[in-house]
Design a protein around this motif. Structure first.
Motif, PDB file in Angstrom:
ATOM      1  N   LYS A  11       0.858  -1.171   0.000  1.00 19.58           N
ATOM      2  CA  LYS A  11       0.000   0.000   0.000  1.00 19.58           C
ATOM      3  C   LYS A  11       0.900   1.228   0.000  1.00 19.58           C
ATOM      4  O   LYS A  11       2.097   1.126   0.283  1.00 19.58           O
ATOM      5  N   ASN A  12       0.322   2.353  -0.305  1.00 15.90           N
ATOM      6  CA  ASN A  12       1.118   3.576  -0.350  1.00 15.90           C
ATOM      7  C   ASN A  12       1.539   3.970   1.065  1.00 15.90           C
ATOM      8  O   ASN A  12       0.696   4.185   1.924  1.00 15.90           O
ATOM      9  N   LYS A  13       2.831   4.074   1.287  1.00 11.39           N
ATOM     10  CA  LYS A  13       3.351   4.389   2.627  1.00 11.39           C
ATOM     11  C   LYS A  13       3.913   5.808   2.681  1.00 11.39           C
ATOM     12  O   LYS A  13       4.606   6.165   3.627  1.00 11.39           O
ATOM     13  N   THR A  14       3.663   6.583   1.652  1.00 13.87           N
ATOM     14  CA  THR A  14       4.215   7.938   1.604  1.00 13.87           C
ATOM     15  C   THR A  14       3.687   8.768   2.776  1.00 13.87           C
ATOM     16  O   THR A  14       2.493   8.718   3.088  1.00 13.87           O
ATOM     17  N   ALA A  15       4.585   9.499   3.422  1.00 18.04           N
ATOM     18  CA  ALA A  15       4.193  10.336   4.561  1.00 18.04           C
ATOM     19  C   ALA A  15       3.112  11.323   4.144  1.00 18.04           C
ATOM     20  O   ALA A  15       3.229  11.954   3.089  1.00 18.04           O
ATOM     21  N   GLU A  16       2.086  11.415   4.971  1.00 22.01           N
ATOM     22  CA  GLU A  16       1.025  12.387   4.680  1.00 22.01           C
ATOM     23  C   GLU A  16       1.425  13.719   5.274  1.00 22.01           C
ATOM     24  O   GLU A  16       1.508  13.865   6.491  1.00 22.01           O
ATOM     25  N   THR A  17       1.698  14.659   4.397  1.00 23.46           N
ATOM     26  CA  THR A  17       2.128  15.966   4.881  1.00 23.46           C
ATOM     27  C   THR A  17       1.634  17.037   3.937  1.00 23.46           C
ATOM     28  O   THR A  17       1.592  16.810   2.718  1.00 23.46           O
ATOM     29  N   LYS A  18       1.276  18.204   4.522  1.00 27.66           N
ATOM     30  CA  LYS A  18       0.860  19.278   3.621  1.00 27.66           C
ATOM     31  C   LYS A  18       2.036  20.165   3.248  1.00 27.66           C
ATOM     32  O   LYS A  18       1.877  21.166   2.591  1.00 27.66           O
ATOM     33  N   PHE A  19       3.245  19.780   3.696  1.00 23.52           N
ATOM     34  CA  PHE A  19       4.376  20.675   3.478  1.00 23.52           C
ATOM     35  C   PHE A  19       5.341  20.223   2.387  1.00 23.52           C
ATOM     36  O   PHE A  19       6.456  20.730   2.292  1.00 23.52           O
ATOM     37  N   GLY A  20       4.923  19.262   1.587  1.00 22.43           N
ATOM     38  CA  GLY A  20       5.678  18.910   0.386  1.00 22.43           C
ATOM     39  C   GLY A  20       7.122  18.515   0.619  1.00 22.43           C
ATOM     40  O   GLY A  20       8.034  19.216   0.189  1.00 22.43           O
ATOM     41  N   LEU A  21       7.324  17.408   1.281  1.00 17.88           N
ATOM     42  CA  LEU A  21       8.685  16.927   1.516  1.00 17.88           C
ATOM     43  C   LEU A  21       9.357  16.462   0.228  1.00 17.88           C
ATOM     44  O   LEU A  21       8.682  16.089  -0.735  1.00 17.88           O
ATOM     45  N   HIS A  22      10.677  16.438   0.255  1.00 17.71           N
ATOM     46  CA  HIS A  22      11.410  15.816  -0.837  1.00 17.71           C
ATOM     47  C   HIS A  22      10.949  14.355  -0.932  1.00 17.71           C
ATOM     48  O   HIS A  22      10.778  13.684   0.101  1.00 17.71           O
ATOM     49  N   PRO A  23      10.733  13.866  -2.166  1.00 18.21           N
ATOM     50  CA  PRO A  23      10.194  12.501  -2.307  1.00 18.21           C
ATOM     51  C   PRO A  23      10.992  11.430  -1.566  1.00 18.21           C
ATOM     52  O   PRO A  23      10.401  10.482  -1.036  1.00 18.21           O
ATOM     53  N   VAL A  24      12.299  11.578  -1.498  1.00 18.27           N
ATOM     54  CA  VAL A  24      13.093  10.552  -0.789  1.00 18.27           C
ATOM     55  C   VAL A  24      12.709  10.520   0.695  1.00 18.27           C
ATOM     56  O   VAL A  24      12.610   9.447   1.303  1.00 18.27           O
ATOM     57  N   LEU A  25      12.460  11.683   1.258  1.00 20.47           N
ATOM     58  CA  LEU A  25      12.089  11.747   2.676  1.00 20.47           C
ATOM     59  C   LEU A  25      10.658  11.271   2.895  1.00 20.47           C
ATOM     60  O   LEU A  25      10.356  10.574   3.870  1.00 20.47           O
ATOM     61  N   ALA A  26       9.780  11.659   1.984  1.00 22.57           N
ATOM     62  CA  ALA A  26       8.361  11.302   2.145  1.00 22.57           C
ATOM     63  C   ALA A  26       8.129   9.813   1.922  1.00 22.57           C
ATOM     64  O   ALA A  26       7.299   9.194   2.587  1.00 22.57           O
ATOM     65  N   GLN A  27       8.902   9.247   1.001  1.00 22.18           N
ATOM     66  CA  GLN A  27       8.617   7.858   0.587  1.00 22.18           C
ATOM     67  C   GLN A  27       9.437   6.814   1.322  1.00 22.18           C
ATOM     68  O   GLN A  27       9.138   5.629   1.251  1.00 22.18           O
ATOM     69  N   ARG A  28      10.490   7.236   2.005  1.00 19.97           N
ATOM     70  CA  ARG A  28      11.278   6.260   2.763  1.00 19.97           C
ATOM     71  C   ARG A  28      10.422   5.649   3.859  1.00 19.97           C
ATOM     72  O   ARG A  28       9.666   6.318   4.516  1.00 19.97           O
ATOM     73  N   TRP A  29      10.503   4.373   4.008  1.00 24.26           N
ATOM     74  CA  TRP A  29       9.916   3.730   5.178  1.00 24.26           C
ATOM     75  C   TRP A  29      10.674   2.441   5.447  1.00 24.26           C
ATOM     76  O   TRP A  29      11.606   2.109   4.718  1.00 24.26           O
ATOM     77  N   SER A  30      10.309   1.741   6.485  1.00 20.89           N
ATOM     78  CA  SER A  30      11.094   0.591   6.940  1.00 20.89           C
ATOM     79  C   SER A  30      10.343  -0.715   6.726  1.00 20.89           C
ATOM     80  O   SER A  30       9.641  -1.188   7.618  1.00 20.89           O
ATOM     81  N   PRO A  31      10.487  -1.304   5.555  1.00 23.25           N
ATOM     82  CA  PRO A  31       9.777  -2.564   5.305  1.00 23.25           C
ATOM     83  C   PRO A  31      10.461  -3.743   5.989  1.00 23.25           C
ATOM     84  O   PRO A  31      11.628  -3.663   6.378  1.00 23.25           O
ATOM     85  N   ARG A  32       9.709  -4.812   6.115  1.00 20.55           N
ATOM     86  CA  ARG A  32      10.301  -6.053   6.648  1.00 20.55           C
ATOM     87  C   ARG A  32      10.362  -7.140   5.584  1.00 20.55           C
ATOM     88  O   ARG A  32      10.984  -8.167   5.800  1.00 20.55           O
ATOM     89  N   ALA A  33       9.711  -6.906   4.462  1.00 21.90           N
ATOM     90  CA  ALA A  33       9.766  -7.888   3.375  1.00 21.90           C
ATOM     91  C   ALA A  33      10.731  -7.389   2.306  1.00 21.90           C
ATOM     92  O   ALA A  33      10.536  -6.313   1.732  1.00 21.90           O
ATOM     93  N   PHE A  34      11.768  -8.164   2.064  1.00 26.61           N
ATOM     94  CA  PHE A  34      12.701  -7.860   0.976  1.00 26.61           C
ATOM     95  C   PHE A  34      12.554  -8.943  -0.082  1.00 26.61           C
ATOM     96  O   PHE A  34      12.136 -10.061   0.227  1.00 26.61           O
ATOM     97  N   ASN A  35      12.929  -8.629  -1.308  1.00 27.74           N
ATOM     98  CA  ASN A  35      12.744  -9.649  -2.355  1.00 27.74           C
ATOM     99  C   ASN A  35      13.949 -10.570  -2.519  1.00 27.74           C
ATOM    100  O   ASN A  35      13.946 -11.454  -3.373  1.00 27.74           O
ATOM    101  N   GLY A  36      14.975 -10.340  -1.705  1.00 28.26           N
ATOM    102  CA  GLY A  36      16.114 -11.251  -1.703  1.00 28.26           C
ATOM    103  C   GLY A  36      17.138 -10.989  -2.797  1.00 28.26           C
ATOM    104  O   GLY A  36      18.218 -11.572  -2.787  1.00 28.26           O
ATOM    105  N   HIS A  37      16.822 -10.088  -3.735  1.00 30.27           N
ATOM    106  CA  HIS A  37      17.794  -9.804  -4.803  1.00 30.27           C
ATOM    107  C   HIS A  37      19.044  -9.149  -4.220  1.00 30.27           C
ATOM    108  O   HIS A  37      18.945  -8.281  -3.357  1.00 30.27           O
ATOM    109  N   ALA A  38      20.190  -9.563  -4.726  1.00 30.34           N
ATOM    110  CA  ALA A  38      21.445  -8.974  -4.264  1.00 30.34           C
ATOM    111  C   ALA A  38      21.479  -7.486  -4.620  1.00 30.34           C
ATOM    112  O   ALA A  38      20.835  -7.061  -5.583  1.00 30.34           O
TER     113      ALA A  38
END
Ligand SMILES: Cc1cc2nc3c(=O)[nH]c(=O)nc-3n(C[C@H](O)[C@H](O)[C@H](O)COP(=O)(O)O)c2cc1C
Length: 209
Positions: A11-38
């Motif tokens: 699902k979309n995990k982008t930070a909900e903010t009205k102040f327009g963060l840089h996309p790297v900051l808004a979209q970073r989050w901490s998943p626990r599922a990785f696809n295993g690719h090197a």
């Protein structure tokens, strides 16, 4: 492309903010599922370079990292220090890093460096933003046996193990244990920032608008 496919399964995990963060900051989050690719060597070097160029008090650069790749001895030794909860999900992470700080000043021999943890944390923040800009995800951890890690990696006394991170490409939440899957799909939450930022005295609200 692979990364985009996997992103769509989340699902979309982008930070909900009205102040327009840089996309790297808004979209970073901490998943626990990785696809295993090197992870490509170039991206590994780049995220370590980002950490290297982060600021630190008196430019002490107290950070040190021990990096392990799935299948090697370092990875296994680090994985073995994790609490069960973290072992549950880190199995698919292709890269694990132990984050260590020098507690002593190198500029003033014999004196402690009071900001070692702050500086290390900032270096890891830079690492995680660079990783995200390169399509990777970083999940930081404190749930592991610090003493065991210090022993396993022969960390000298003046250094302190602080945290660990898992790095990789995002994976399908379906691979996770049901409880973790729920967490993976949960909304990201933060305290309202009126509770974080004050003027005049501690607790007095700040407002410009
Ligand atoms: C220092 C630190 C330690 C953390 N320890 C763990 C941990 O042991 N296990 C875990 O699953 N997540 C851990 N986390 C991840 C946090 O729970 C996560 O960053 C927080 O819930 C905010 O979510 P977000 O990064 O997706 O915005 C840790 C994060 C930090 C910064």
């Amino acid at each position: 492309m692979q990364n985009q496919i996997n992103k769509m399964e989340h699902k979309n995990k982008t930070a909900e903010t009205k102040f327009g963060l840089h996309p790297v900051l808004a979209q970073r989050w901490s998943p626990r599922a990785f696809n295993g690719h090197a992870v490509e060597a170039e991206k590994i070097y780049r995220l370590l370079e980002a950490a290297r160029w982060s600021p630190s008090a008196s430019n002490e650069q107290p950070w040190r990292f021990i990096i392990g790749f799935k299948g090697d001895v370092t990875y296994q030794k680090l994985f073995d220090t994790f609490i069960e909860f973290n072992q549950l999900w880190t199995t698919t992470a292709p890269v694990l890093v132990l984050c260590i700080a020098d507690t002593m000043s190198t500029k003033n021999p014999g004196k402690p460096n009071p900001t070692y943890a702050y500086d290390l944390g900032q270096a890891v923040a830079h690492l995680s933003f660079q990783a995200h800009a390169d399509g990777l995800y970083v999940h930081q951890m404190s749930g592991f046996d610090i003493q065991k890690a210090e022993l396993a990696f022969e960390v000298p006394d003046r250094f302190k193990v602080i945290s660990a991170v898992a790095i990789g490409y995002i994976g399908d939440p379906k691979v996770l244990h049901p409880n973790l899957k729920e967490l993976e799909l949960a909304d990201r939450e933060r305290r309202p920032w009126i509770e974080n930022v004050f003027v005049g005295r501690f607790g007095q609200s700040f407002s410009l608008i």
